[in-house]
Write an enzyme that holds these catalytic residues in place. Sequence first.
Site, PDB file in Angstrom:
ATOM      1  NE  ARG A 146      39.402  37.324 114.680  1.00 42.86           N
ATOM      2  CZ  ARG A 146      40.886  37.664 114.768  1.00 42.86           C
ATOM      3  NH1 ARG A 146      40.805  37.403 116.613  1.00 42.86           N
ATOM      4  NH2 ARG A 146      41.625  37.453 114.402  1.00 42.86           N
ATOM      5  NE  ARG A 151      42.750  40.160 110.866  1.00 44.89           N
ATOM      6  CZ  ARG A 151      43.248  39.301 112.130  1.00 44.89           C
ATOM      7  NH1 ARG A 151      43.498  39.802 113.522  1.00 44.89           N
ATOM      8  NH2 ARG A 151      44.596  39.018 111.800  1.00 44.89           N
TER       9      ARG A 151
END
Length: 229
Positions: free
Chosen positions: A138, A172
């Site tokens: 992601r 992230r």
Amino acid sequence: MSAAGDTMTASAVYILLGPPGAGKGTQARMLQDKFGLVQLSTGDLLRAAVKAGTPAGKQAKAVMEEGGLVSDEIVLAILKDRLAEPDVQRGVILDGFPRTTGQAEALDRLLAEAGQKIDAAVSLEVEDAAMVTRISGRYTCAKCGEGYHDTFKQPARAGACDKCGGSDFTRRADDNAETVQTRLDAYHAQTAPLIAYYDRRGVLARVDAMGDIPAIATALGAIVQRISA
Ligand code: AMP
């Protein structure tokens, strides 16, 4: 929740429960767009504090990098500040909060002080084995925060965000295979007991979150519609 001091005034309070990768952020943003609710992600608030180098951010940074849980004290302080902002009056979707029984009890106290209640706590039900793939692929638009995935959700035009046209994307630091396992362990040890906690209070709803994003959004939307009708 009243906007004064530590209290809060939101016309509706929804909680999304589920392990990392369950789709809480994606679904919270979709509910925000569809119903005008405000997504409150303690993960986003903490990442902003880390980036800004605030005292709370400095304390949280190492714990977040390892995949552990930041202390209830820091998380509650950050959340209360956010809840004092006027936009929460539109109603909130809590994404990634509460994550411990202490946080759930603190939320109950905040709501009770404001004469409010939780409309629904929705458990996004998934299998752990699928979460590593979901999380490792992601990324988000650096400008508007829209979420994407290498396999499941690519922008319609390569390199451009569907929502804002931005061309900068970020991944992230804690979205890697090693940290994911620690985060899943923290979820099962400290957060999963909240499913029973909200079931006992009669506000729990369960949604099968192994399907595709639009199908899960439809199921969640039906819950919000039923409750707000
Ligand atoms: P998230 O964006 O929800 O996956 O959160 C990322 C990280 O922020 C977590 O792995 C925790 O280290 C920290 N975090 C976010 N929300 C909380 C919370 N409610 N309680 C404790 N730690 C949190």
